[in-house]
Motif scaffolding. Structure first.
Motif, short mmCIF file in Angstrom:
data_model
loop_
_atom_site.label_atom_id
_atom_site.label_comp_id
_atom_site.label_asym_id
_atom_site.label_seq_id
_atom_site.Cartn_x
_atom_site.Cartn_y
_atom_site.Cartn_z
N ILE A 77 24.54 2.36 70.20
CA ILE A 77 23.42 2.81 69.37
C ILE A 77 22.78 4.00 70.08
CG2 ILE A 77 21.17 2.23 68.39
CD1 ILE A 77 22.11 -0.73 68.38
N ASP A 78 22.74 5.11 69.39
CA ASP A 78 22.08 6.32 69.89
C ASP A 78 21.00 6.71 68.90
OD1 ASP A 78 23.57 6.87 72.30
OD2 ASP A 78 25.26 7.37 70.99
N ASN A 79 20.23 7.72 69.24
CA ASN A 79 19.17 8.18 68.35
C ASN A 79 19.76 8.72 67.04
OD1 ASN A 79 16.62 8.79 67.50
ND2 ASN A 79 16.50 10.71 68.62
N GLY A 80 19.60 7.97 65.96
CA GLY A 80 20.08 8.40 64.65
C GLY A 80 21.55 8.16 64.40
N GLN A 81 22.26 7.54 65.35
CA GLN A 81 23.69 7.28 65.18
C GLN A 81 24.08 5.93 65.75
OE1 GLN A 81 26.07 10.37 66.97
NE2 GLN A 81 26.44 11.27 64.96
N VAL A 82 25.10 5.32 65.13
CA VAL A 82 25.63 4.05 65.62
C VAL A 82 27.15 4.11 65.53
CG1 VAL A 82 25.81 1.57 65.15
CG2 VAL A 82 23.62 2.70 64.94
N GLN A 83 27.80 3.62 66.59
CA GLN A 83 29.25 3.52 66.58
C GLN A 83 29.63 2.07 66.33
OE1 GLN A 83 31.45 4.70 69.99
NE2 GLN A 83 31.63 6.81 69.32
N LEU A 84 30.52 1.87 65.35
CA LEU A 84 31.02 0.54 65.01
C LEU A 84 32.52 0.51 65.24
CD1 LEU A 84 29.40 0.00 61.48
CD2 LEU A 84 28.53 -0.83 63.66
N ILE A 85 33.06 -0.70 65.40
CA ILE A 85 34.51 -0.87 65.38
C ILE A 85 34.80 -1.98 64.38
CG2 ILE A 85 34.60 -2.45 67.34
CD1 ILE A 85 37.31 -0.93 68.02
N GLU A 86 35.70 -1.68 63.45
CA GLU A 86 36.07 -2.63 62.41
C GLU A 86 37.57 -2.53 62.19
OE1 GLU A 86 34.75 -3.79 57.87
OE2 GLU A 86 34.60 -1.70 58.50
N ASP A 87 38.26 -3.65 62.32
CA ASP A 87 39.71 -3.70 62.16
C ASP A 87 40.40 -2.67 63.05
OD1 ASP A 87 39.43 -5.71 60.23
OD2 ASP A 87 39.26 -4.22 58.61
N GLY A 88 39.91 -2.51 64.28
CA GLY A 88 40.51 -1.58 65.23
C GLY A 88 40.16 -0.12 65.00
N GLN A 89 39.38 0.18 63.98
CA GLN A 89 39.01 1.57 63.70
C GLN A 89 37.55 1.81 64.07
OE1 GLN A 89 39.80 2.57 59.66
NE2 GLN A 89 42.01 2.29 59.84
N ARG A 90 37.31 2.89 64.78
CA ARG A 90 35.93 3.27 65.12
C ARG A 90 35.33 4.05 63.98
NH1 ARG A 90 34.40 3.81 70.95
NH2 ARG A 90 35.96 2.58 72.05
N ARG A 91 34.07 3.76 63.71
CA ARG A 91 33.32 4.48 62.68
C ARG A 91 31.99 4.89 63.28
NH1 ARG A 91 35.60 3.07 57.61
NH2 ARG A 91 36.84 1.19 57.72
N THR A 92 31.54 6.07 62.93
CA THR A 92 30.23 6.53 63.38
C THR A 92 29.33 6.65 62.16
OG1 THR A 92 31.19 7.75 65.22
CG2 THR A 92 28.97 8.36 64.56
N LEU A 93 28.23 5.91 62.19
CA LEU A 93 27.23 5.99 61.13
C LEU A 93 26.14 6.95 61.59
CD1 LEU A 93 26.76 2.21 60.28
CD2 LEU A 93 28.44 3.81 59.37
#
Length: 111
Positions: A77-93
């Motif tokens: 979790i960063d300021n205004g951004q979040v990194q997720l991992i789902e089914d082995g794939q990274r996603r940046t919100l």
């Protein structure tokens, strides 16, 4: 006299009816998302970075790093951004749309 009372009552009813259409500014920020869903259906609504904790609100759910939201795990979790991992794939919100900067020429320079 009754005409004045009727006018006042009708004005009051119109004012109350108009006020009900306004959104409540004191509503909690982590209620159900109203923005369009980003990639994968995730909506990042808020982030909070403090010296001892990092929090994010995703799809109305408050999470910390390492916790799960749906089928995804929160990596960072960063300021205004979040990194997720789902089914082995990274996603940046991101809460903000990235705006690219394009260099402009300076009319006064002689390069």
């Amino acid at each position: 006299m009754s005409r004045i009372a009727l006018t006042l009552i009708l004005s009051l009813v119109a004012t109350v009816a108009g006020a009900q259409a306004l959104s409540d500014p004191t509503r909690r920020f982590d209620t159900a998302p109203t923005a369009a869903a980003s990639e994968g259906g995730w909506v990042l609504q808020s982030t909070r970075i403090a010296s001892n904790q990092r929090l994010a609100v995703i799809n109305g759910q408050t999470v910390r790093e390492g916790e799960r939201v749906g089928n995804a795990r929160v990596l960072r979790i960063d300021n205004g951004q979040v990194q997720l991992i789902e089914d082995g794939q990274r996603r940046t919100l991101s809460m903000f749309v990235a705006i690219g900067k394009t260099p402009t020429s300076n009319p006064g320079s002689h390069e």
